[in-house]
Design a protein around this motif. Structure first.
Motif, mmCIF file in Angstrom:
data_model
loop_
_atom_site.group_PDB
_atom_site.id
_atom_site.type_symbol
_atom_site.label_atom_id
_atom_site.label_comp_id
_atom_site.label_asym_id
_atom_site.label_seq_id
_atom_site.Cartn_x
_atom_site.Cartn_y
_atom_site.Cartn_z
ATOM 1 N N TYR A 1 -24.727 6.881 47.200
ATOM 2 C CA TYR A 1 -25.574 7.856 47.874
ATOM 3 C C TYR A 1 -26.433 7.179 48.944
ATOM 4 O O TYR A 1 -26.599 7.704 50.049
ATOM 5 C CB TYR A 1 -26.476 8.576 46.865
ATOM 6 N N ILE A 2 -26.958 6.001 48.621
ATOM 7 C CA ILE A 2 -27.808 5.280 49.575
ATOM 8 C C ILE A 2 -27.009 4.888 50.805
ATOM 9 O O ILE A 2 -27.419 5.129 51.945
ATOM 10 C CB ILE A 2 -28.433 4.021 48.922
ATOM 11 N N VAL A 3 -25.849 4.277 50.605
ATOM 12 C CA VAL A 3 -25.074 3.785 51.747
ATOM 13 C C VAL A 3 -24.602 4.933 52.630
ATOM 14 O O VAL A 3 -24.643 4.855 53.860
ATOM 15 C CB VAL A 3 -23.882 2.921 51.283
ATOM 16 N N LEU A 4 -24.171 6.031 52.020
ATOM 17 C CA LEU A 4 -23.699 7.166 52.813
ATOM 18 C C LEU A 4 -24.846 7.811 53.591
ATOM 19 O O LEU A 4 -24.674 8.224 54.743
ATOM 20 C CB LEU A 4 -23.012 8.194 51.910
ATOM 21 N N SER A 5 -26.010 7.877 52.981
ATOM 22 C CA SER A 5 -27.177 8.426 53.673
ATOM 23 C C SER A 5 -27.554 7.560 54.872
ATOM 24 O O SER A 5 -27.856 8.064 55.959
ATOM 25 C CB SER A 5 -28.372 8.530 52.720
ATOM 26 N N ILE A 6 -27.498 6.240 54.677
ATOM 27 C CA ILE A 6 -27.816 5.320 55.773
ATOM 28 C C ILE A 6 -26.807 5.464 56.903
ATOM 29 O O ILE A 6 -27.161 5.462 58.083
ATOM 30 C CB ILE A 6 -27.848 3.856 55.259
ATOM 31 N N VAL A 7 -25.540 5.599 56.554
ATOM 32 C CA VAL A 7 -24.500 5.749 57.576
ATOM 33 C C VAL A 7 -24.704 7.023 58.382
ATOM 34 O O VAL A 7 -24.569 7.039 59.608
ATOM 35 C CB VAL A 7 -23.098 5.739 56.923
ATOM 36 N N VAL A 8 -25.023 8.118 57.693
ATOM 37 C CA VAL A 8 -25.280 9.382 58.388
ATOM 38 C C VAL A 8 -26.421 9.215 59.385
ATOM 39 O O VAL A 8 -26.307 9.585 60.566
ATOM 40 C CB VAL A 8 -25.614 10.511 57.392
ATOM 41 N N LEU A 9 -27.537 8.626 58.941
ATOM 42 C CA LEU A 9 -28.710 8.463 59.816
ATOM 43 C C LEU A 9 -28.398 7.529 60.982
ATOM 44 O O LEU A 9 -28.778 7.801 62.124
ATOM 45 C CB LEU A 9 -29.887 7.916 59.000
ATOM 46 N N THR A 10 -27.702 6.418 60.700
ATOM 47 C CA THR A 10 -27.364 5.465 61.750
ATOM 48 C C THR A 10 -26.435 6.081 62.781
ATOM 49 O O THR A 10 -26.609 5.911 63.991
ATOM 50 C CB THR A 10 -26.691 4.211 61.146
ATOM 51 N N SER A 11 -25.433 6.820 62.315
ATOM 52 C CA SER A 11 -24.466 7.439 63.223
ATOM 53 C C SER A 11 -25.108 8.537 64.059
ATOM 54 O O SER A 11 -24.789 8.695 65.244
ATOM 55 C CB SER A 11 -23.288 8.005 62.424
#
Length: 243
Positions: free
Chosen positions: A223-233
């Motif tokens: 959940y953490i990594v996917l959330s970070i990817v969404v925000l970064t992208s």
């Protein structure tokens, strides 16, 4: 210039750690991170070279077993289509590909967040399709690990076998596209200085990720990594339109 490389190396280590823990591989986070420092084609080249070292590290650390049947059925189409995707980047518009990369990353991340506990059916057809899609995306926009992760998750492999099998497939994928990218000048000589850093980061990040996996729930970290990817992208997409 050196300060830029140090910051990049630190973020790359972070991407490698959570990429190992999440099971999706580091590219889903490494690609948007690298794009903060380098142009799109250089990102493709650096990502491919980095992942060769990263996958060798994972195969070594998680060597309890590899599912050879799944590796072949998913890996062969992935290698074929990653070379097709990598070749397509030589004539497709760079700016359009950069935007596509961010859209793909946001879409994949949102899909994975929404369908976190859902799996595909355990069929050869899904393995072949997963290999085709993950390979093509890896060649075109630098990351296909999420699709490979979705496909492998359907077979409910033990954690160590999941990561080792995924890394073996990814090694074939990244070695193939690295040849295409490097031969087309995506990895310029000035970036050769990064190779020692990339080797150390791949080993250290994979090892730390392995240690964390022994004590921490994978679910929380995904959940953490996917959330970070969404925000970064999303940040990268906004920056694209502002430029």
């Amino acid at each position: 210039m050196l300060e830029k490389y140090y910051i990049f190396a630190l973020l790359a280590l972070f991407a490698e750690i959570i990429g190992t823990v999440s099971g999706f591989g580091s590219s889903i986070l490494f690609v948007p991170v690298a794009s903060l420092f380098f142009d799109f084609k250089t990102v493709l080249g650096i990502t491919a070279v980095f992942h060769v070292f990263s996958n060798i590290s994972k195969i070594t650390l998680f060597r309890k077993g590899i599912n050879k049947e799944i590796a072949l059925k998913l890996g062969i189409p992935a290698v074929i289509f990653v070379m097709i995707g990598a070749w397509m980047t030589t004539f497709l518009p760079t700016k359009s590909m950069e935007l596509a990369m961010n859209i793909v990353l946001v879409g994949l991340s949102l899909y994975l967040l929404y369908n976190f506990n859902k799996t595909l059916k355990q069929t050869d057809g899904n393995l072949y399709l997963g290999g085709i899609m993950s390979g093509l995306l890896a060649g075109l926009v630098g990351t296909g690990g999420a699709i490979r992760g979705i496909t492998l998750a359907a077979f409910q492999l033990p954690k160590e076998i999941f990561i080792a099998t995924s890394a073996l497939i990814d090694l074939g994928v990244d070695s193939s596209r690295a040849l295409v990218y490097v031969s087309n000048g995506y990895f310029d000589r000035q970036y050769m200085v990064l190779i020692p850093f990339l080797i150390v980061i791949s080993i250290l990040g994979s090892y730390i990720g392995k240690v964390i996996l022994q004590y921490t729930s994978e679910t929380v970290f995904r959940y953490i990594v996917l959330s970070i990817v969404v925000l970064t992208s999303i940040f990268q997409t906004i920056k694209y339109f502002m430029n």
